[in-house]
Design a protein around this motif. Structure first.
Motif, short mmCIF file in Angstrom:
data_model
loop_
_atom_site.label_atom_id
_atom_site.label_comp_id
_atom_site.label_asym_id
_atom_site.label_seq_id
_atom_site.Cartn_x
_atom_site.Cartn_y
_atom_site.Cartn_z
N SER A 73 0.86 -1.33 -0.02
CA SER A 73 -0.08 0.01 -0.03
C SER A 73 0.83 1.28 0.16
N GLY A 74 2.20 1.33 -0.60
CA GLY A 74 2.81 2.42 -0.55
C GLY A 74 2.72 3.49 -1.78
N ALA A 75 3.79 3.80 -2.29
CA ALA A 75 3.62 5.05 -3.34
C ALA A 75 2.99 4.18 -4.49
N ILE A 110 -3.62 -5.54 -0.10
CA ILE A 110 -2.89 -6.40 1.00
C ILE A 110 -1.80 -5.56 1.61
N GLU A 111 -1.60 -5.59 2.59
CA GLU A 111 -0.62 -4.87 3.30
C GLU A 111 -0.11 -5.69 4.75
N ALA A 112 1.32 -5.69 4.64
CA ALA A 112 1.96 -6.82 5.76
C ALA A 112 1.85 -6.15 6.92
N TYR A 159 8.79 0.89 9.77
CA TYR A 159 10.03 0.39 8.87
C TYR A 159 10.28 -0.93 8.56
N GLN A 160 10.74 -1.54 7.72
CA GLN A 160 11.14 -2.80 7.35
C GLN A 160 12.22 -3.24 8.49
N GLU A 161 11.83 -4.36 8.87
CA GLU A 161 12.73 -5.13 9.79
C GLU A 161 13.20 -4.16 10.94
N ILE A 166 19.75 -0.11 5.37
CA ILE A 166 18.65 0.40 4.25
C ILE A 166 17.53 0.70 5.32
N LEU A 167 17.06 1.87 4.91
CA LEU A 167 15.69 2.50 5.44
C LEU A 167 14.79 2.07 4.39
N GLN A 168 13.55 1.47 4.84
CA GLN A 168 12.73 1.28 4.20
C GLN A 168 11.32 1.14 4.88
N GLY A 169 10.23 1.51 4.28
CA GLY A 169 8.88 1.61 5.10
C GLY A 169 8.25 0.27 5.05
N ARG A 170 7.26 0.15 6.08
CA ARG A 170 6.51 -0.98 6.23
C ARG A 170 5.36 -0.54 7.02
N ALA A 171 4.49 0.00 6.29
CA ALA A 171 3.29 0.68 6.88
C ALA A 171 2.07 0.69 6.10
N GLY A 175 0.17 2.68 3.84
CA GLY A 175 0.83 3.89 3.15
C GLY A 175 2.37 3.69 2.78
N GLY A 176 2.95 2.47 3.13
CA GLY A 176 4.16 2.26 2.61
C GLY A 176 5.29 3.10 3.10
N THR A 177 6.43 3.37 2.38
CA THR A 177 7.47 4.14 2.80
C THR A 177 6.85 5.67 2.81
N THR A 178 6.02 6.00 2.01
CA THR A 178 5.50 7.42 1.86
C THR A 178 5.04 7.93 3.32
N VAL A 179 4.92 6.86 4.33
CA VAL A 179 4.53 7.54 5.70
C VAL A 179 5.68 7.88 6.36
N ALA A 229 -1.32 -8.51 6.97
CA ALA A 229 -1.09 -10.01 5.89
C ALA A 229 -0.02 -9.55 4.95
N GLU A 230 0.69 -10.76 5.06
CA GLU A 230 1.86 -10.65 4.32
C GLU A 230 2.07 -11.75 3.26
N ALA A 231 1.79 -11.37 1.83
CA ALA A 231 1.62 -12.20 0.72
C ALA A 231 2.97 -12.92 0.70
N ARG A 232 2.67 -14.21 0.72
CA ARG A 232 3.93 -15.24 0.72
C ARG A 232 4.07 -16.11 -0.47
N ALA A 279 1.63 -6.41 -8.11
CA ALA A 279 2.57 -6.40 -7.20
C ALA A 279 3.07 -5.00 -6.88
N ALA A 280 2.95 -4.57 -5.43
CA ALA A 280 3.57 -3.18 -5.16
C ALA A 280 4.40 -3.04 -3.96
N GLY A 281 4.96 -4.20 -3.38
CA GLY A 281 5.89 -4.33 -2.37
C GLY A 281 7.08 -3.48 -2.29
N ASP A 296 5.44 -0.43 -9.03
CA ASP A 296 6.12 0.31 -7.65
C ASP A 296 7.57 0.40 -8.04
N GLY A 297 8.52 0.83 -7.18
CA GLY A 297 9.71 1.03 -7.38
C GLY A 297 10.56 0.08 -8.11
N SER A 298 10.19 -1.17 -7.87
CA SER A 298 11.23 -2.19 -8.27
C SER A 298 11.16 -2.21 -9.80
C1 LIG Z 1 13.49 7.59 5.71
C2 LIG Z 1 13.13 7.81 4.48
C3 LIG Z 1 12.97 9.06 3.69
C4 LIG Z 1 12.76 9.08 2.47
N1 LIG Z 1 12.53 10.41 1.80
C5 LIG Z 1 12.00 10.59 0.79
C6 LIG Z 1 11.94 11.67 -0.08
O1 LIG Z 1 11.97 12.86 0.59
N2 LIG Z 1 11.32 11.89 -1.39
C7 LIG Z 1 11.22 10.87 -1.97
O2 LIG Z 1 10.99 10.96 -3.10
N3 LIG Z 1 11.67 9.39 -1.38
C8 LIG Z 1 11.87 9.36 -0.08
N4 LIG Z 1 12.07 7.95 0.43
C9 LIG Z 1 11.87 7.00 -0.54
C10 LIG Z 1 10.50 6.75 -1.01
O3 LIG Z 1 9.17 6.95 -0.26
C11 LIG Z 1 10.17 5.08 -1.62
O4 LIG Z 1 11.16 5.20 -2.76
C12 LIG Z 1 8.88 5.00 -2.11
O5 LIG Z 1 7.87 5.35 -1.08
C13 LIG Z 1 8.78 3.42 -2.71
O6 LIG Z 1 7.51 3.31 -3.14
P1 LIG Z 1 7.03 1.80 -3.60
O7 LIG Z 1 5.68 1.82 -4.07
O8 LIG Z 1 8.28 1.06 -4.29
O9 LIG Z 1 7.21 1.07 -2.25
P2 LIG Z 1 6.70 1.28 -0.55
O10 LIG Z 1 6.21 2.69 -0.51
O11 LIG Z 1 7.79 0.86 0.07
O12 LIG Z 1 5.41 0.51 -0.29
C14 LIG Z 1 5.47 -1.06 -0.37
C15 LIG Z 1 4.68 -1.65 0.72
O13 LIG Z 1 4.26 -2.83 0.45
C16 LIG Z 1 4.28 -3.61 1.61
N5 LIG Z 1 4.65 -5.21 1.16
C17 LIG Z 1 5.93 -5.45 0.77
N6 LIG Z 1 5.77 -6.72 0.53
C18 LIG Z 1 4.70 -7.29 0.84
C19 LIG Z 1 4.09 -8.59 0.81
N7 LIG Z 1 4.68 -9.53 0.52
N8 LIG Z 1 2.70 -8.48 1.18
C20 LIG Z 1 2.08 -7.37 1.93
N9 LIG Z 1 2.68 -6.24 1.83
C21 LIG Z 1 3.99 -6.09 1.42
C22 LIG Z 1 5.48 -3.01 2.42
O14 LIG Z 1 5.04 -3.31 3.97
C23 LIG Z 1 5.24 -1.49 2.30
O15 LIG Z 1 4.15 -1.03 2.95
C24 LIG Z 1 12.46 7.90 1.52
C25 LIG Z 1 12.55 6.72 2.20
C26 LIG Z 1 12.92 6.58 3.64
C27 LIG Z 1 12.88 5.36 4.21
#
Ligand SMILES: Cc1cc2nc3c(=O)[nH]c(=O)nc-3n(C[C@H](O)[C@H](O)[C@H](O)COP(=O)(O)OP(=O)(O)OC[C@H]3O[C@@H](n4cnc5c(N)ncnc54)[C@H](O)[C@@H]3O)c2cc1C
Ligand code: SF4
Lengths: 538, 179
Positions: free
Chosen positions: A47-49, A68-70, A91-93, A106-111, A113-117, A233-236, A273-275, A505-507
């Motif tokens: 549920s991130g970006a 689905i969000e872990a 945060y992840q881990e 490595i800082l990465q969100g787990r919320a 709203g994902g890392t955007t939170v 709920a974590e997609a496995r 897939a947007a993890g 997603d960013g991947s």
């Molecule tokens: C501290 C910090 C500061 C940052 N500052 C900025 C900034 O100022 N500007 C900027 O542009 N970027 C910034 N970023 C990075 C940016 O927020 C991320 O690159 C972006 O949110 C990634 O988007 P995403 O969709 O790839 O994944 P994410 O936003 O990370 O979302 C993925 C979500 O999927 C969930 N998930 C993963 N696998 C599973 C699974 N198997 N089952 C269920 N759920 C799952 C995760 O828990 C997570 O909530 C920052 C990151 C961090 C950590």
């Protein structure tokens, strides 16, 4: 001295409390007493970006969406600015994720709203150079800067992105003063905020709803359009026959992230897939999806990031105020797009838990440095990995438990850039008036002059474990493009080897970006989710 | 001159042996250390095992020197916070951290990084401090990654304590008051 500890934040609504009271379809998987079976038109994993933007667009087009969000739902009322709680819950881990050898934090969100939170709100459009490189090297189609600009504009409007109009805090100001003294460019960062209180707690969950994260924008809108959120709920794995995916299999997690033993199965015609980086490739690896050229998890990029501390006589109070409001692109393209690695310079906030652990060291010396915390400006440089044959990024692997591990080795090509950035940021902070400056290297002391620093930094050994390195930007691992040998999804995000699997997603990013990634992910996901909605409605 | 050369070579050999064992995923480490097969957590802890507590108890006052306002009482509090921190990493990541503690149980490893065979429990704080100083300057990636793996989580666990955070001069966050 700045002191916000006396400030009270009152009168802020919690959109999720209200929404749930008004009947939003939210399932807390940790509370399930039996396995659950759900059905949807589209299931979005994460549920991130990427996931948030896709959820809004797909549900607005009338499709039945399950997200689905872990992570477990945590929202505004619980954002109390406690650093330790935030790392644990958002945060992840627990913010302890690192490259496999431990050399890069490595800082990465787990919320929800994902890392955007937890991100720091910097919002840049993807540089033209990066998009052209993708076109040339990976056959990416339809994502030139002019084709993407309308999508960036749309997302900037949706997320209230505008250049920060308030004065920068002293931490950011040091970058400006230093760059001006050096004759280097600097500029103001556009931020995705609405009514920002200028507090500085973007990294622990915005307590005022000012940050336009997915938690307070696209996800509530998706919920209003009838989406279902399953959190905890974590997609496995995925059920598939090598041609189509039929369902996502998730395990319910309790408050300690442990499986409760209950499963959630979501059947859907289309799977998104947007993890995010590392996690999406790991899911697809666990699921054993077709990957004829063994590309899953390859080319995972980090913007390996260095830190330089400037110790100022006056208090800087870098933990308060909008964390990132100024940047410099002086060295971003220092040797062209694909030469020696370039880097974007910004600053990072200086909250004590994160900063003391990044300062490193031990004992009385570490303590003496911790006691100067309010006086530090913290300049960072994010190196652009992935644009050179010496920069192939890291590989995602699965641990014996099926969890994701990133094997990323800091090689000489990247390490040269880290040293270069230490030199420039050290010079910049002296020019800004710092009395002492220390690059983030375990063997570097606080230097008292640029002369001294300039003679010592080139003699330090740059190697994993000695050189401090971090990342807040995980990108890649499911490279997009039309070149089937190197790419896993097409330019619309559809997985090349399965009919109904999409990656939003960013991947999908083929290289790192040279800018903070969120707006790139918003823009590309908005474009691709809109195309998918059109296809599904046809 | 010749003495430092021999030392350099011996160091390299030791790094090769223990370094590769740990980096290869630690398969060999448990057997090397003998006593470190996965053991269950100590009483009152989620993850830290009795041997980890024995190892860390004398190290904490040195690593967090000057940052323990309540002296001895804070050592246990720091270990508790570290234990809590270890609850969030994935199982694989947590095991990697425990492998580090396992390798620290080896006299030979301690000799390599700290110039001290003895278990930290039988060393004085001064001796540990000298050992940490040596370790922190080693020009070997594996040794330094291990050093960071020991010190960083502890530092993070400690300075995220709101009360300790304030000892840096950070006044603390605003107060959130919900309706
Ligand atoms: C501290 C910090 C500061 C940052 N500052 C900025 C900034 O100022 N500007 C900027 O542009 N970027 C910034 N970023 C990075 C940016 O927020 C991320 O690159 C972006 O949110 C990634 O988007 P995403 O969709 O790839 O994944 P994410 O936003 O990370 O979302 C993925 C979500 O999927 C969930 N998930 C993963 N696998 C599973 C699974 N198997 N089952 C269920 N759920 C799952 C995760 O828990 C997570 O909530 C920052 C990151 C961090 C950590
Ligand atoms: S600085 Fe603004 S956006 Fe960031 S946490 Fe504070 S109020 Fe929210």
């Amino acid at each position: 001295m700045n002191d916000l500890s006396k400030l009270e934040i009152r009168g802020v609504r919690d959109p999720w409390k209200e929404g749930i009271a008004n009947g939003w379809s939210v399932i807390d998987a940790s509370q399930l007493n039996e396995d659950a079976d759900l059905e949807a038109d589209v299931v979005i994993i994460g549920s991130g970006a990427g996931g948030g933007v896709s959820a809004e667009i797909l549900s607005q087009s009338g499709l039945r969406v399950v997200i689905i969000e872990a992570a477990r739902l945590k929202s505004t009322d619980e954002f109390n600015m406690d650093e330790g709680e935030a790392y644990r819950d958002l945060y992840q881990e627990g913010a302890a994720r690192a490259a496999k050898d431990g050399s890069i934090a490595i800082l990465q969100g787990r919320a929800v709203g994902g890392t955007t939170v937890v991100n720091w709100t910097s919002s840049f459009r993807t540089p033209e150079q990066t998009l052209s490189y993708w076109q040339d090297q990976f056959g990416v189609k339809g994502l030139s800067r002019s084709e993407l600009d309308p999508w960036f504009a749309k997302m900037e409007q949706r997320l209230k992105v505008s250049k920060w109009a308030m004065p920068p805090n002293a931490n950011n100001n040091a970058l400006k003063v230093g760059c001006e003294a050096m004759g280097w460019m600097w500029s103001v960062i556009p931020r995705n905020v609405d009514g920002c209180w200028n507090l500085g707690y973007c990294g622990t969950g915005c307590p005022t709803n000012a940050k336009q994260s997915m938690l307070v924008t696209t996800l509530p809108s998706a919920m209003q359009h009838g989406a279902t959120l399953v959190h905890g709920a974590e997609a496995r794995t995925l059920e598939h026959d090598g041609k189509r995916v039929s369902a996502v299999i998730c395990q319910a997690l309790d408050a300690r992230r442990q499986p409760t033993g209950k499963m959630v199965r979501v059947r859907a015609k289309t799977i998104v897939a947007a993890g995010g980086g590392i996690n999406t490739p790991a899911l697809l690896m666990r699921a054993g999806v077709p990957d004829p050229h063994q590309r899953l998890g390859k080319r995972t990029f980090l913007h390996p990031t260095t830190l330089v501390l400037g110790d100022f006589e006056q208090r800087v109070d870098g933990y308060y105020g909008a964390p990132q409001s100024l940047y410099s692109d002086q060295f971003t393209w220092r040797d062209g797009v694909d030469g020696a690695i370039g880097y974007k310079m910004e600053v990072m906030p200086t909250h004590p838990g994160l900063l003391t652990s990044l300062i490193g060291g031990y004992g009385s010396m570490a303590r003496a440095q911790a006691e100067r915390l309010p006086h530090y400006a913290a300049a960072i440089a994010m190196t652009r990995d992935g644009f050179h044959e010496q920069s192939q990024g890291g590989n995602v692997e699965l641990s014996k438990y099926g969890d994701a591990v990133l094997d990323y080795v800091l090689n000489d090509y990247v390490l040269d850039g880290l040293r270069h950035s230490h030199l420039t940021m050290t010079e910049m902070l002296f020019a800004a008036g710092a009395q002492n400056v220390r690059p983030g290297h375990g063997d570097a002391p606080f230097f008292s002059s640029w002369q001294e620093a300039k003679s010592v930094i080139p003699t330090l050994k740059y190697a994993p474990g000695l050189t401090g390195a971090g990342s807040a930007h995980v990108m890649g691992g499911c490279t997009m493009g039309e070149d089937l040998k190197h790419c896993l999804t097409d330019s619309d995000g559809r997985y090349h080897h399965l009919e109904n699997l999409y990656v939003f997603d960013g991947s999908v990013l083929p290289t790192s970006l040279g800018v903070n990634p969120q707006l790139t992910i918003y823009g590309i996901s908005a474009r691709n989710a809109t195309r998918l909605a059109t296809t599904l409605q046809a | 001159m010749s003495e430092s050369l021999t030392l350099g070579r011996r160091e390299f050999l030791r790094a090769g042996l223990f370094g590769s064992a740990l980096l290869a995923g630690g398969a060999g480490v448990a057997s090397l250390s003998g006593c470190s097969a996965p053991m269950s957590a100590a009483d009152g802890y989620l993850h830290l095992r009795p041997a980890d507590l024995e190892l860390l108890t004398p190290l904490v006052p040195v690593i967090l020197a000057g940052a323990l306002p309540n002296g001895e009482a804070d050592v246990q509090r720091a270990l508790k916070r570290l234990d809590t921190l270890f609850d969030s990493p994935s199982r694989g990541s947590r095991e990697a951290l425990f492998k580090l503690y396992d390798v620290l149980q080896l006299g030979a490893f301690r000799w390599w990084v700290m110039d001290a065979w003895a278990h930290p429990a039988s060393l004085s704080s001064e001796q540990i401090d000298q050992g940490m100083a040596k370790w922190s300057r080693k020009q070997n990636s594996f040794a330094r990654l291990a050093f960071n793996g020991l010190c960083q989580p502890l530092t993070m666990a400690w300075y995220t304590d709101p009360e300790i955070a304030k000892t840096t001069g950070y006044p603390g966050p605003p107060r959130k008051v919900n309706a």
